[in-house]
Design a protein around this motif. Structure first.
Motif: not given
Length: 437
Positions: A81-92, A152-162
């Motif tokens: 409800e409150e955030a603009d984007l959610v990172l859902f972390l799972v453990d491989v 984490t760099g690729d992850l941050l690029d995706m975050v900014l895109e979305r």
């Protein structure tokens, strides 16, 4: 408008590690003040010139098995409800668990952008195991290792895109913005209603670009400001009013978008951990502060001694920053409501204070001469000149010294206190830097 990213997931998947990695650039500046319970759960991340806030939901779970999973589900709902984007972390390394499936189900139902992050992917073999997460129905898992930082760099690029693109609000820049914050039931809505009254026609509403922030322009009795109201008042969503996490998530946006925060404290309950969490957020964002002790009409003992004791208790808990006004008010009886606004206005002016260079040196240099910094290893530290840097968010002063690296934190605080003693800077944080002359 700042964007807000929430990290969710079950325990031990590495939420805090990822949080620390994303916010690492700021850790140098964040002060570790003892007694800040959840200090580590909120920070700023900067990537490719863009900044957003990160919240690690992990620090807010009550550790007991039966309510544990429910608490996590609640948090995920609040986060969506409150955030603009959610990172859902799972453990491989453990693969999909029942709780992961539950969380995924909540996330699939929202319109929220979600990035599925497969953590602890430390080598290539494990990337194959990550394919297991496709069955969560949340698209491609992004493989990272929060500990080593790979991916984490690729992850941050995706975050900014979305993240939603920042759209400017139609809010005039030079008008102060006041946010009323505090934990649930401290009387935030009552005080805002007392300000605005039933007389709604003097109030113009400007819907912010984020779903949430609504600026209410208040222009009467010689005041002109925006009230930042994160629809907490308007949306009576009782998902989990008692969850500390809820009021913190709610406050973040209001605080980030304001100049002055009016922190409401319930006179009948005193200062609680949750008030401290919100105070921490205000400090971390360098916002000015007015503390309002609300429900003062319900307190039996209103003697000057009682008032003094209460004030001291508040300042003690919030030290080292103690130079802020405290107003005893009652939203219900409207007692000292205008005093709150007058004080907020004054604090805003203090925030914008400019002190002339010659005046500054005339007052400060004799003080420094009388109480110079301690000499270290026989070296004398000389401060010859100081000035205020123009156009900064909060008043910022630079003292030029021959050996700035030897000036102790204690002395910096002494300089800050002298500035506060000689100029009207109450309620506003200030920066004091020591630089090479």
């Amino acid at each position: 408008m700042g964007n807000l990213v929430a990290i969710v997931g079950r325990p031990n998947v590495g939420k805090s590690t990822l949080f620390n990695r994303l916010t690492k650039t700021r850790h140098a500046i964040v002060s570790d003040v003892a007694g800040t319970t959840r200090d580590r759960q909120y920070g700023k991340c900067e990537w490719n010139g863009q900044e957003f806030s990160v919240v690690d939901t992990g620090g807010w779970v009550v550790n007991s098995d039966d309510i544990f999973e429910d608490a996590i589900r609640d948090q995920v709902k609040i986060a969506t409800e409150e955030a603009d984007l959610v990172l859902f972390l799972v453990d491989v390394q453990t693969g999909v668990t029942d709780l992961d499936t539950d969380v995924a189900q909540i996330l699939r139902k929202t319109k929220m952008p979600v990035i599925l992050v497969s953590n602890k992917t430390d080598n290539n073999d494990q990337q194959y195991y990550a394919a297991d997460f496709y069955r969560l129905g949340l698209g491609d898992p992004v493989c990272i290792s929060a500990i080593s930082g790979s991916g984490t760099g690729d992850l941050l690029d995706m975050v900014l895109e979305r993240l939603p693109k920042d759209v400017k609000d139609d809010v005039e820049e030079n008008i102060p913005r006041f946010a009323v914050v505090g934990r649930p039931n401290a009387g935030k809505s009552s005080i805002i209603n007392a300000f605005i009254g039933e007389d709604r026609n003097i109030v113009t509403e400007i819907a912010g670009t984020t779903r949430d922030s609504i600026y209410t322009r208040y222009d009467k009795f010689g005041f002109d400001f925006y009230l930042v109201d994160t629809a907490g008042i308007r949306r009576k969503n009782k998902v989990s009013e008692d969850l500390e996490f809820y009021s913190v998530m709610r406050s973040i946006r209001a605080i980030e978008n304001s100049d002055v925060c009016i922190l409401m404290i319930d006179a009948t309950r005193g200062i609680e951990a949750q008030d401290m969490n919100i105070f921490q957020l205000i400090q971390k964002n360098n916002k000015s502060l007015v503390v309002v002790v609300n429900k003062w009409d319900l307190v039996e003992d209103k003697s000057p001694i009682a008032i003094k004791t209460f004030e001291n208790a508040i300042r003690e808990r919030m030290a080292p920053f103690t130079d802020f006004p405290i107003v005893f008010a009652s939203a219900l009886t409207k007692q000292r409501i205008f005093k709150v606004l007058e004080t907020a206005k004054q604090v805003y002016l203090n925030r914008k204070a400019r002190i002339g260079t010659s005046k500054l040196n005339e007052v400060m240099l004799p003080i420094i001469e009388a109480t110079p910094p301690q000499s270290i290893k026989g070296k004398y530290i000389k401060i010859k000149y100081c000035n205020q840097i123009p156009d900064t968010q909060i008043p910022t002063f630079v003292f030029y010294a021959n050996l700035p690296q030897y000036v102790k934190e204690q002395y910096r605080r002494f300089l800050e206190n002298q500035l506060r003693a000689n100029w009207e800077l109450t309620g506003t944080p200030i920066n004091v830097f020591i630089r090479q002359k």
